[in-house]
Design an enzyme around this catalytic site. Structure first.
Site, PDB file in Angstrom:
ATOM      1  N   GLU A  41       0.867  -1.174   0.000  1.00 46.94           N
ATOM      2  CA  GLU A  41       0.000   0.000   0.000  1.00 46.94           C
ATOM      3  C   GLU A  41       0.906   1.227   0.000  1.00 46.94           C
ATOM      4  O   GLU A  41       1.619   1.475   0.978  1.00 46.94           O
ATOM      5  CB  GLU A  41      -0.897   0.029   1.241  1.00 46.94           C
ATOM      6  N   ASP A  52      -5.048   8.962  10.891  1.00 48.32           N
ATOM      7  CA  ASP A  52      -3.789   8.312  11.231  1.00 48.32           C
ATOM      8  C   ASP A  52      -3.289   8.737  12.599  1.00 48.32           C
ATOM      9  O   ASP A  52      -3.495   9.875  13.044  1.00 48.32           O
ATOM     10  CB  ASP A  52      -2.733   8.641  10.168  1.00 48.32           C
ATOM     11  N   TYR A 167     -10.949  -4.157   3.578  1.00 48.37           N
ATOM     12  CA  TYR A 167     -10.074  -3.743   4.667  1.00 48.37           C
ATOM     13  C   TYR A 167     -10.923  -3.635   5.931  1.00 48.37           C
ATOM     14  O   TYR A 167     -11.735  -2.723   6.069  1.00 48.37           O
ATOM     15  CB  TYR A 167      -9.451  -2.390   4.306  1.00 48.37           C
TER      16      TYR A 167
END
Length: 253
Positions: A41, A52, A167
């Site tokens: 990725e 994040d 995912y």
């Protein structure tokens, strides 16, 4: 070109492109592939990476400060595709850089670069019509995030729109390492299995061989992100590729 997990558990390795620099990211990605990563990725650095944790935020800030752009990342993807034709290659980005480039232009360039798929972290399935049309037009696999808090109806929509793999977020919150795999992860994968035969990869907090082994008991692949980015952060550019290679090689017990 395809996204495949030929052995279980599959390994997906996330890298922030341009940290510490593009040439080193290329060498790190090649080392990861050569030591067992099934899919790379390539993270497009962004100035405001809200989903994040601090490790990837810092990497993104460093890469942005070095001037790394989406166009640079597409160029890197092209290099990786030429060097390792059989590896899975996913472009991982926030929506903003893609919108700035233009959705259709981005998909055309991603396909030209040899990407297999794209994951836009803040693209929600309910608003993905134009995106999916552009992706399908260039034979790119759209990959969506599935969270433990999502109701079954939404998981069904996510599974139906996804290609390549789904995912599965192991827990609610931002990315980052953790002590053990959250119990929510196995329940989420079981719920997703009702709606898809695609491989399911678990990410957020997977950081060592024990975590990968735990994930292999209920999912198809483990996604390693913050642990790799942290390793790169504390390594010199010359040391980082070998360090990442050793780390990836040690993930399957």
């Amino acid at each position: 070109m395809s996204i495949e997990f030929k052995r279980k558990p599959g390994i997906v390795a996330y890298l922030t492109a341009g940290d510490p620099d593009l040439a080193t990211t290329r060498d790190i990605a090649l080392a990861a592939i050569d030591n067992g990563a099934d899919v790379i990725e390539l993270g497009v650095p962004f100035s405001d990476p809200l989903a994040d944790g601090p490790v990837i935020q810092r990497a993104s800030e460093r890469a942005v400060a070095r001037g790394t752009t989406l166009t640079n990342v597409l160029g890197l993807a092209k290099e990786l595709r030429a060097a390792r034709p059989a590896a899975g290659l996913v472009l991982f980005s926030y929506l903003n850089p893609v919108v700035r480039m233009g959705m259709k232009e981005f998909c055309a360039k991603a396909a030209e670069a040899g990407a297999d798929g794209v994951l836009l972290t803040d693209m929600i399935v309910e608003e993905a019509g134009e995106y999916l049309e552009a992706m399908h037009g260039h034979q790119l696999a759209p990959i969506f995030l599935a969270a433990p808090t999502s109701p079954d109806a939404r998981l069904k929509a996510i599974a139906g729109a996804s290609q390549g793999f789904v995912y599965a977020i192991s827990r609610v919150g931002i990315t980052g390492t953790q002590q053990k795999v959250a119990g929510d992860a196995s329940e989420l994968v079981a719920r997703l299995r009702q709606f898809t035969k695609l491989p399911i990869a678990v990410g957020f907090g997977i950081s060592n061989a024990e975590h990968v082994k735990a994930v292999s008991e209920f999912a198809d692949a483990a996604i390693i992100g913050s642990a790799l980015v942290a390793l790169i952060e504390k390594s010199t550019p010359s040391e980082a590729p070998a360090a990442v290679g050793r780390f990836i090689a040690g993930l399957r017990l």
